[in-house]
Design a protein around this motif. Structure first.
Motif, short mmCIF file in Angstrom:
data_model
loop_
_atom_site.label_atom_id
_atom_site.label_comp_id
_atom_site.label_asym_id
_atom_site.label_seq_id
_atom_site.Cartn_x
_atom_site.Cartn_y
_atom_site.Cartn_z
N LEU A 214 -2.05 11.94 11.35
CA LEU A 214 -0.73 11.78 10.78
C LEU A 214 -0.82 10.78 9.63
O LEU A 214 -1.39 9.69 9.78
CB LEU A 214 0.27 11.30 11.83
CG LEU A 214 0.90 12.38 12.74
CD1 LEU A 214 1.78 13.31 11.93
CD2 LEU A 214 -0.14 13.17 13.51
N LEU A 215 -0.30 11.16 8.47
CA LEU A 215 -0.42 10.34 7.26
C LEU A 215 0.04 8.91 7.51
O LEU A 215 1.11 8.66 8.06
CB LEU A 215 0.42 10.96 6.14
CG LEU A 215 0.44 10.19 4.80
CD1 LEU A 215 -0.93 10.26 4.14
CD2 LEU A 215 1.51 10.75 3.88
N VAL A 216 -0.80 7.97 7.09
CA VAL A 216 -0.43 6.56 7.08
C VAL A 216 -0.35 6.15 5.61
O VAL A 216 -1.33 6.28 4.88
CB VAL A 216 -1.46 5.68 7.83
CG1 VAL A 216 -1.02 4.22 7.81
CG2 VAL A 216 -1.63 6.17 9.26
N PRO A 217 0.81 5.66 5.14
CA PRO A 217 1.01 5.43 3.71
C PRO A 217 0.33 4.17 3.19
O PRO A 217 0.96 3.17 2.87
CB PRO A 217 2.54 5.34 3.59
CG PRO A 217 2.98 4.80 4.91
CD PRO A 217 2.04 5.40 5.92
N THR A 218 -1.01 4.22 3.10
CA THR A 218 -1.78 3.14 2.50
C THR A 218 -2.68 3.73 1.43
O THR A 218 -2.88 4.94 1.38
CB THR A 218 -2.64 2.41 3.55
OG1 THR A 218 -3.56 3.33 4.13
CG2 THR A 218 -1.79 1.80 4.64
#
Length: 371
Positions: A202-206
């Protein structure tokens, strides 16, 4: 790449912050960004990797010393990742050295640089599995996500070279709004290609992921996706694992209870004995410059292996000690009856609030039993 993890213990109730026993947190998995150089330009890249060059990458002698120190702490799976690890000239020497130490060496290339010759070198170096990411079921979707035309065909070509030498591979997929509807097709593609596993992230916004935060699925889509993934357990021949998706381990127990089942190793395999967020508890990340972090998405400096031993960092980092005591968690994560099997994504909490111990922002669940 993040293969299935062996079980590990959990800190006891009531232990003071920073005083978790070493035996409760055995080292199971290390992701090592052995280089930040990369030949792709992926939209979601944690490292914002480019072709570099990058200053300060650990040289060969320092790399081998680090493997010695990891082996002194345990016998974890070591993921050689990047960037693109095959761009490092000494990659086979490093992999062989880790193998000879008794470490389980695996690698996360993007597939485009795998050839018939270096696929054999990977096997000879003792690499036990590679992960190759497919973020779309079609060339158009994958190439757009990866930022380079031909990335899809290159990945498939690399897979064929790996198969030809008997090198086990898994498919990784980062889920965003752009490919959410393609996940079933990607899973079928993984089966058709001969993968042993499919891991969804799941995309982690870093990193560059911050610039596509509008592509992050919302909490409801997150819940629905993980429930769909749970349903695939008995429908797919693949090993399935949800990564950067700690809620899955809460959902697993909720669904099993609703079906009148107990979650046991016999019924749910390794999913029954691992937990959601492993950052700082059974897993850590080491950057290309030797900075140790809880995970690749949580940019907190827990120590520097060029200045102190890996064992000192793993055993004594205050951040790791804080993460190992779930009584430190705040908001509804701290109150949740599932905190020891989920834990929430500490990186998302940090990106959203600036506090890595705060509650996970992408969770619909409201605790019913306050811990």
């Amino acid at each position: 790449m993040k293969p299935h993890h062996p079980p590990h213990g959990h800190p006891h109730h009531g232990r003071a912050a920073g005083h978790a026993d070493k035996k409760d947190n055995p080292l199971r998995l290390v992701a090592w960004e052995i280089t930040r150089n990369c030949n792709l330009d992926c939209q979601h890249c944690r490292a914002s990797a480019t072709m570099g060059p990058y200053e300060g990458e650990l040289e060969t002698a320092a790399a081998l010393k680090l493997l010695d120190q990891i082996a002194q702490v345990g016998r974890p799976i070591v993921i050689l990742t990047g960037g693109e690890p095959l761009l490092r000239d000494d990659i086979f020497q490093v992999a062989r050295y880790g193998t000879d130490l008794g470490l389980r060496m695996v690698m996360a290339p993007n597939g485009t640089l795998i050839t018939a010759a270096n696929a054999r070198q990977l096997v000879d170096a003792g690499i036990q599995r590679i992960s190759i990411s497919l973020d779309g079921a079609t060339q158009k979707t994958h190439d757009h996500f990866r930022g380079v035309p031909g990335a899809y065909e290159g990945a498939l070509r690399g897979i064929e070279h790996a198969k030809a030498v008997g090198l086990e591979f898994q498919i990784n997929t980062t889920i965003t709004k752009a490919n959410l509807d393609q996940i079933p097709k990607i899973q079928k593609l993984a089966v058709r290609l001969g993968a042993v596993a499919h891991h969804i992230f799941l995309l982690v916004p870093t990193g560059r992921g911050k610039y596509i935060v509008d592509q992050e699925i919302d909490a409801q889509e997150y819940e629905e996706t993980l429930n769909w993934f749970y349903d695939q357990r008995n429908q797919s021949e693949l090993q399935l694992k949800a990564t950067c998706a700690p809620h899955y381990y809460r959902i697993l127990r909720q669904r099993a209870k609703a079906d009148g089942e107990k979650v046991t190793f016999e019924s749910h395999g390794l999913d029954a004995v691992t937990r959601g967020c492993l950052g700082g508890t059974g897993f850590c990340f080491i950057s290309h410059r030797g900075i140790v972090q809880p995970c690749g998405f949580l940019h907190l400096n827990c120590g520097d292996v060029t200045k102190q031993s890996f064992a000192q960092v793993w055993n004594n980092s205050q951040i790791f000690c804080n993460l190992r005591n779930y009584d430190n968690y705040k908001g509804k994560c701290g109150q949740c009856e599932y905190k020891r099997v989920c834990g929430g994504c500490r990186a998302r909490a940090f990106e959203a609030t600036g506090d890595y111990l705060n509650e996970e922002p992408l969770c619909l669940y409201q605790p019913t039993v306050r811990c």
